[in-house]
Design a protein around this motif. Structure first.
Motif, PDB file in Angstrom:
ATOM      1  N   GLU A  94       0.769  -1.317   0.053  1.00  0.00           N
ATOM      2  CA  GLU A  94      -0.142  -0.142  -0.217  1.00  0.00           C
ATOM      3  C   GLU A  94       0.741   1.169  -0.071  1.00  0.00           C
ATOM      4  N   ASN A  95       1.860   1.064   0.697  1.00  0.00           N
ATOM      5  CA  ASN A  95       3.004   2.128   0.717  1.00  0.00           C
ATOM      6  C   ASN A  95       3.557   2.605  -0.553  1.00  0.00           C
ATOM      7  N   VAL A  96       3.917   1.367  -1.300  1.00  0.00           N
ATOM      8  CA  VAL A  96       4.604   1.661  -2.642  1.00  0.00           C
ATOM      9  C   VAL A  96       3.633   2.285  -3.503  1.00  0.00           C
ATOM     10  N   ALA A 102       1.922   9.574  -5.874  1.00  0.00           N
ATOM     11  CA  ALA A 102       2.710  10.667  -5.304  1.00  0.00           C
ATOM     12  C   ALA A 102       3.533  11.050  -7.067  1.00  0.00           C
ATOM     13  N   LEU A 103       4.289   9.973  -7.499  1.00  0.00           N
ATOM     14  CA  LEU A 103       5.013  10.259  -8.961  1.00  0.00           C
ATOM     15  C   LEU A 103       3.930  10.480  -9.965  1.00  0.00           C
ATOM     16  N   LEU A 104       2.899   9.985  -9.710  1.00  0.00           N
ATOM     17  CA  LEU A 104       1.958  10.252 -11.118  1.00  0.00           C
ATOM     18  C   LEU A 104       1.534  11.673 -10.955  1.00  0.00           C
ATOM     19  N   ILE A 105       1.458  12.285  -9.542  1.00  0.00           N
ATOM     20  CA  ILE A 105       0.973  13.495  -9.313  1.00  0.00           C
ATOM     21  C   ILE A 105       1.976  14.332  -9.945  1.00  0.00           C
ATOM     22  N   PHE A 106       3.378  14.219  -9.672  1.00  0.00           N
ATOM     23  CA  PHE A 106       4.313  14.965 -10.211  1.00  0.00           C
ATOM     24  C   PHE A 106       4.129  14.936 -11.846  1.00  0.00           C
ATOM     25  N   ALA A 162      -3.986   8.687   0.835  1.00  0.00           N
ATOM     26  CA  ALA A 162      -3.375   9.561  -0.100  1.00  0.00           C
ATOM     27  C   ALA A 162      -4.239   9.887  -1.303  1.00  0.00           C
ATOM     28  N   ASP A 163      -5.070   8.925  -1.675  1.00  0.00           N
ATOM     29  CA  ASP A 163      -5.872   9.177  -2.876  1.00  0.00           C
ATOM     30  C   ASP A 163      -6.891  10.100  -2.523  1.00  0.00           C
ATOM     31  N   ALA A 205       1.050  18.806  -3.085  1.00  0.00           N
ATOM     32  CA  ALA A 205      -0.152  17.598  -2.716  1.00  0.00           C
ATOM     33  C   ALA A 205       0.746  16.403  -2.717  1.00  0.00           C
ATOM     34  N   GLY A 206       1.379  16.233  -3.932  1.00  0.00           N
ATOM     35  CA  GLY A 206       2.155  15.009  -4.206  1.00  0.00           C
ATOM     36  C   GLY A 206       3.397  14.927  -3.535  1.00  0.00           C
ATOM     37  N   TRP A 207       3.858  15.825  -2.899  1.00  0.00           N
ATOM     38  CA  TRP A 207       5.018  15.938  -1.804  1.00  0.00           C
ATOM     39  C   TRP A 207       4.943  15.443  -0.628  1.00  0.00           C
ATOM     40  N   GLY A 208       3.634  15.874  -0.136  1.00  0.00           N
ATOM     41  CA  GLY A 208       3.238  15.362   1.273  1.00  0.00           C
ATOM     42  C   GLY A 208       2.830  13.969   1.152  1.00  0.00           C
ATOM     43  N   ILE A 209       2.333  13.506   0.122  1.00  0.00           N
ATOM     44  CA  ILE A 209       1.804  11.938  -0.181  1.00  0.00           C
ATOM     45  C   ILE A 209       3.242  11.141   0.035  1.00  0.00           C
TER      46      ILE A 209
END
Length: 422
Positions: A94-96, A102-106, A162-163, A205-209
């Motif tokens: 789940e953490n992976v 997060a990478l998709l957000i970036f 995260a989602d 947002a991505g950085w926080g996740i």
């Protein structure tokens, strides 16, 4: 010690009689997938109709959300699998997945910013109903995101949290897109600026996740409040003399705890039973604890307190426990092998008809006695049960006087430790 039966029972009550935490989380993930798919189709169609770059960027963002929702479902499914070659579970999947989100957000932010700087899309005239549609998009991600975060926190699912956080950030981007469309409607060129602002919010947002997920993947400790709660549960046990260390780590939505404690119990079988009870208390009171391991060791005592029933104040040892008029209290220094202090206390229960021995035992427990000398065994009596339950040793003696008892204590301990009386 394995299992999380206590936590599962509590969660089961809130999840429903026929639902597990995994099934609830999966159902919410499917909701997210369906809503995101609908937003993608609608936003992209409207962007084609209006020619809005910001709206198209927001549609791409929602498409990435669809991919993230699929990854979320896959991650939750895999994290619940049990495999022999992964004895600690696949919870960190789940953490992976959260890192992947997060990478998709970036990536989404980069695409939006690149399009805003280099794109050549031209705005097209459109009617007012497009504005109404864009305004209707604004509360949708907030409602969905809040629901996901609440469920994720309830069941401690990092990927669902995260989602949900990502969707709540979408409210900002949807609002910016609406104002960009409003400006476009009145001929004000805000489209590209709005697209860049959306990209900035997404990166934040991505950085926080990413930060939260990496902490878990690197086995960072659980939060201080949870550790302090676990510490309080351990310290509240009367047999625990102290805590040498306590550590905890997250793995997916579950917590693994390990503690080293000192117990005022020399009997390892009893200490083992007590440690199991503490583990059960922790799993029952702290949500999502998957495994608790209590390492225990008897506390090394530097002093012992003895109680000797006396027939008189001159030091004659009484053959009876509950009816002894007096008790000698001896404080013994183990390291120096000597009696440091000697007191005599009266027995106020000699004339009591019922539970005489039990009340005397309670009186001695208040004196924090370690060993009681007796002429006759207290086994099977109320006094014996009370003393045994508190870990007090009942030592048989044939000594007639207190002086003989003291000599026995000093000589026996001296032989055991190699110390000489001082």
């Amino acid at each position: 010690m394995t299992g999380r039966s206590g936590m599962q029972e509590e969660v089961q009550k809130t999840a429903g009689p026929d639902q597990t935490p995994e099934s609830v989380i999966l159902r919410v993930a499917y909701y997210s997938l369906a809503v995101n798919a609908g937003l993608v189709v609608t936003k992209l169609l409207l962007s084609v109709y209006s020619g809005s770059l910001a709206l198209r960027a927001d549609g791409i963002h929602s498409f990435v959300d669809v991919v993230a929702s699929i990854a979320l479902i896959a991650g939750i499914f895999l994290s619940s699998r049990k495999r022999r070659d992964f004895p600690y579970g696949l919870y960190k999947v789940e953490n992976v997945v959260s890192v992947a989100i997060a990478l998709l957000i970036f990536f989404t932010a980069f695409e939006i910013a690149a399009e805003a700087v280099t794109g050549d899309a031209a705005a097209l005239p459109y009617s007012g109903w497009v504005l109404l549609a864009a305004a209707a998009f604004i509360p949708v991600p907030y409602i969905l995101g809040t629901y996901e975060v609440n469920v994720g926190q309830k069941y401690n699912s990092p990927s669902l949290i995260a989602d949900g956080r990502q969707h709540r950030v979408d409210v900002l981007s949807s609002s910016i897109v609406f104002f960009a469309l409003l400006g476009q409607f009145f001929g004000i060129p805000l489209d590209r600026i709005a697209a860049v602002v959306v990209a900035v919010f997404i990166v934040r947002a991505g950085w926080g996740i990413l930060k939260d997920s990496m902490r878990t993947l690197l086995d960072a400790s659980v939060d201080y409040d949870t550790l302090n709660e676990i510490r309080s549960i351990i310290e509240s046990d009367p047999r625990v003399s102290g805590i040498k260390s306590i550590t905890g780590r997250n793995s997916g939505r579950y917590i693994f705890v390990e503690a080293m404690v000192e117990m005022a119990e020399s009997d390892f079988e009893k200490a083992h039973r007590e440690s199991e009870r503490i583990e059960q208390d922790i799993r029952r009171q702290v949500q999502n604890v998957e495994r608790v391991i209590i390492h225990y060791e008897p506390k090394k005592k530097t002093h012992l307190r003895y109680a000797v029933p006396l027939q008189d104040r001159e030091g004659s040892v009484s053959a009876h426990f509950g009816e002894a008029p007096y008790f000698a209290i001896l404080d013994y220094d183990v390291e120096k092998n000597r009696i440091e202090r000697q007191d005599t206390i009266s027995n106020p229960f000699t004339d009591v008809e019922k539970r005489k021995g039990g009340q005397v035992a309670e009186m001695l427990l208040e004196q924090k006695i370690d060993v009681v000398f007796v002429h006759h065994s207290l086994s099977g009596r109320a006094a014996g049960y009370a003393l045994e339950a508190a870990g007090v040793e009942m030592r048989a003696t044939s000594a007639a006087t207190l002086a003989e008892v003291i000599d026995d204590v000093v000589v026996n301990h001296g032989e055991e430790t190699g110390a000489s009386p001082r």
